[in-house]
Design a protein around this motif. Structure first.
Motif, short mmCIF file in Angstrom:
data_model
loop_
_atom_site.label_atom_id
_atom_site.label_comp_id
_atom_site.label_asym_id
_atom_site.label_seq_id
_atom_site.Cartn_x
_atom_site.Cartn_y
_atom_site.Cartn_z
N THR A 84 0.54 -1.14 0.15
CA THR A 84 0.33 -0.13 0.22
C THR A 84 0.91 1.56 0.22
OG1 THR A 84 -1.52 -1.45 0.97
CG2 THR A 84 -2.21 1.43 0.99
N ILE A 85 2.33 1.40 0.78
CA ILE A 85 3.02 2.83 0.32
C ILE A 85 3.61 2.73 -0.96
CG2 ILE A 85 4.98 2.82 1.57
CD1 ILE A 85 4.50 2.00 4.21
N GLN B 174 8.32 5.42 -0.59
CA GLN B 174 9.37 4.18 -0.13
C GLN B 174 9.25 3.35 0.81
OE1 GLN B 174 12.48 6.30 -1.05
NE2 GLN B 174 13.61 4.69 -2.01
N ALA B 175 8.62 2.07 0.33
CA ALA B 175 8.87 1.21 2.55
C ALA B 175 10.42 0.34 2.29
CB ALA B 175 7.51 -0.03 1.89
N PHE B 176 10.56 -0.05 3.52
CA PHE B 176 11.33 -0.43 4.22
C PHE B 176 11.36 -1.78 5.01
CE2 PHE B 176 13.15 3.76 2.58
CZ PHE B 176 13.79 3.20 1.57
N LEU B 177 11.64 -2.25 4.95
CA LEU B 177 11.36 -3.76 5.99
C LEU B 177 12.82 -3.67 7.10
CD1 LEU B 177 9.14 -5.73 3.68
CD2 LEU B 177 8.84 -5.16 5.58
N SER B 178 12.63 -4.38 8.17
CA SER B 178 13.25 -4.37 9.11
C SER B 178 13.82 -5.38 9.01
CB SER B 178 12.56 -3.97 10.94
OG SER B 178 11.99 -4.62 11.15
N ARG B 179 13.32 -6.08 8.92
CA ARG B 179 13.86 -7.79 9.02
C ARG B 179 13.34 -8.36 7.78
NH1 ARG B 179 10.21 -11.60 10.62
NH2 ARG B 179 8.22 -10.99 12.21
N SER B 180 14.39 -9.15 7.56
CA SER B 180 13.52 -10.65 6.52
C SER B 180 12.54 -11.52 6.45
CB SER B 180 14.81 -11.31 5.53
OG SER B 180 15.19 -12.46 6.82
N ALA B 181 11.83 -12.03 6.35
CA ALA B 181 10.28 -13.40 6.82
C ALA B 181 11.33 -14.02 8.05
CB ALA B 181 10.17 -13.85 5.86
N GLY C 204 -2.87 -3.93 7.46
CA GLY C 204 -1.68 -3.34 7.23
C GLY C 204 -1.90 -2.38 6.66
N ARG C 205 -2.63 -2.74 5.07
CA ARG C 205 -3.27 -1.89 4.06
C ARG C 205 -4.27 -0.97 5.12
NH1 ARG C 205 -4.37 -6.94 1.91
NH2 ARG C 205 -6.24 -7.09 2.27
N THR C 206 -4.77 -1.20 6.06
CA THR C 206 -5.74 -0.24 6.81
C THR C 206 -5.26 0.77 7.47
OG1 THR C 206 -6.97 -1.97 7.12
CG2 THR C 206 -7.36 0.04 8.25
N VAL C 207 -3.99 0.81 7.72
CA VAL C 207 -3.11 1.29 8.76
C VAL C 207 -1.85 2.21 8.07
CG1 VAL C 207 -0.59 1.27 9.76
CG2 VAL C 207 -2.80 -0.84 10.36
N VAL C 208 -1.42 2.16 7.13
CA VAL C 208 -1.19 2.81 5.69
C VAL C 208 -2.39 4.13 5.60
CG1 VAL C 208 0.49 3.19 3.65
CG2 VAL C 208 0.17 1.75 4.90
N ARG C 209 -3.29 3.60 4.64
CA ARG C 209 -4.24 4.22 4.02
C ARG C 209 -4.59 5.18 5.64
NH1 ARG C 209 -6.99 -1.28 2.06
NH2 ARG C 209 -6.28 -0.95 -0.07
N ALA C 210 -4.95 4.80 6.60
CA ALA C 210 -5.58 5.38 8.01
C ALA C 210 -4.35 6.54 8.23
CB ALA C 210 -5.95 5.12 8.87
N VAL C 211 -2.94 6.58 8.05
CA VAL C 211 -1.98 7.42 7.91
C VAL C 211 -2.43 8.20 7.50
CG1 VAL C 211 0.71 8.11 8.12
CG2 VAL C 211 -0.78 5.56 9.62
N ASP C 212 -1.87 7.60 5.73
CA ASP C 212 -2.34 8.90 4.54
C ASP C 212 -3.45 9.65 4.78
OD1 ASP C 212 -1.34 9.41 2.69
OD2 ASP C 212 -2.66 7.99 0.99
N ALA C 213 -4.54 9.70 5.61
CA ALA C 213 -5.63 10.28 5.54
C ALA C 213 -5.38 10.95 6.68
CB ALA C 213 -6.74 9.61 5.57
N TRP C 214 -4.61 10.95 7.77
CA TRP C 214 -4.48 11.96 8.77
C TRP C 214 -2.87 12.96 7.67
CZ3 TRP C 214 0.54 12.78 10.53
CH2 TRP C 214 0.19 13.96 11.89
#
Length: 207
Positions: free
Chosen positions: A87-88, A94-101, A191-201
């Protein structure tokens, strides 16, 4: 209450956490009183960040941290972070992940990694475990993150939970505003909901 305050102070100042107000604690308190006589650099940086808030996530570097304190949390948080990452990218950031799976680095290491990639915003995902569900931002008895508090409050309202201050490495050590979404169930939809909520904020506050 005094003991808890002393331990909290020692943790925040990265001192030995023994609850004893000895010469080192007294010296550190004296040093801190001089440091806080005027607004600290991190407070200035956060206020500048809030005053220049963009209207969307476009172009931002968003660091995603799926917690990994046990196998179940590691798997679910990874799924939530994956949904957030897609979603980001769709939002032009740009999305960065702190670790691998398949890895479980310590939280302090992941926090340092967020600073290394010069993240503009940090979103963590974890299970409440023995804590309450909510959206966490940095806050201690001595200070708090203004930007983190603002984001957590807006995000918590959209998720139907409470915002609360916590002291963890991801919130305390990182230079960018950071929040942690702590819910019993973590999945890609969240995860998608969180990003959309942050974007709306951002859109609401950046006008």
């Amino acid at each position: 209450s005094t003991l808890r305050a002393v331990l909290d102070y020692q943790q925040n100042r990265e001192m030995a956490e023994d609850g004893v107000v000895g010469p080192e604690v007294v010296d550190e308190l004296s040093l801190m009183s001089r440091e806080t006589a005027k607004m600290g650099r991190h407070h200035v940086r956060e206020r500048v960040w809030l005053s220049a808030l963009p209207q969307s996530l476009v172009g931002l570097r968003v660091f995603l941290d799926p917690f990994c304190r046990d196998d179940h949390e590691a798997a679910e948080a990874w799924t939530a972070a994956g949904g957030a990452a897609l979603t980001i990218r769709d939002a032009g950031a740009q999305a960065f992940l702190s670790r691998s799976a398949d890895t479980k680095p310590a939280e302090r290491f992941r926090a340092d990694h967020a600073n290394e990639v010069a993240a503009d915003l940090i979103l963590g995902f974890c299970h409440p475990r023995t804590d309450v569900a909510g959206v966490f931002y940095f806050a201690s008895a001595q200070s708090h993150s203004e930007a983190g508090s603002a984001i957590a409050g807006g995000l918590a309202a959209r998720l139907g939970v409470r915002a609360a201050g916590r002291v963890t490495p991801l919130l305390r050590v990182t230079r960018a505003p950071a929040v942690i979404v702590s819910l019993p169930r973590l999945d890609s939809s969240l995860g998608r909901t969180v990003v959309r909520a942050v974007d709306a904020w951002f859109a609401e506050k950046g006008q």
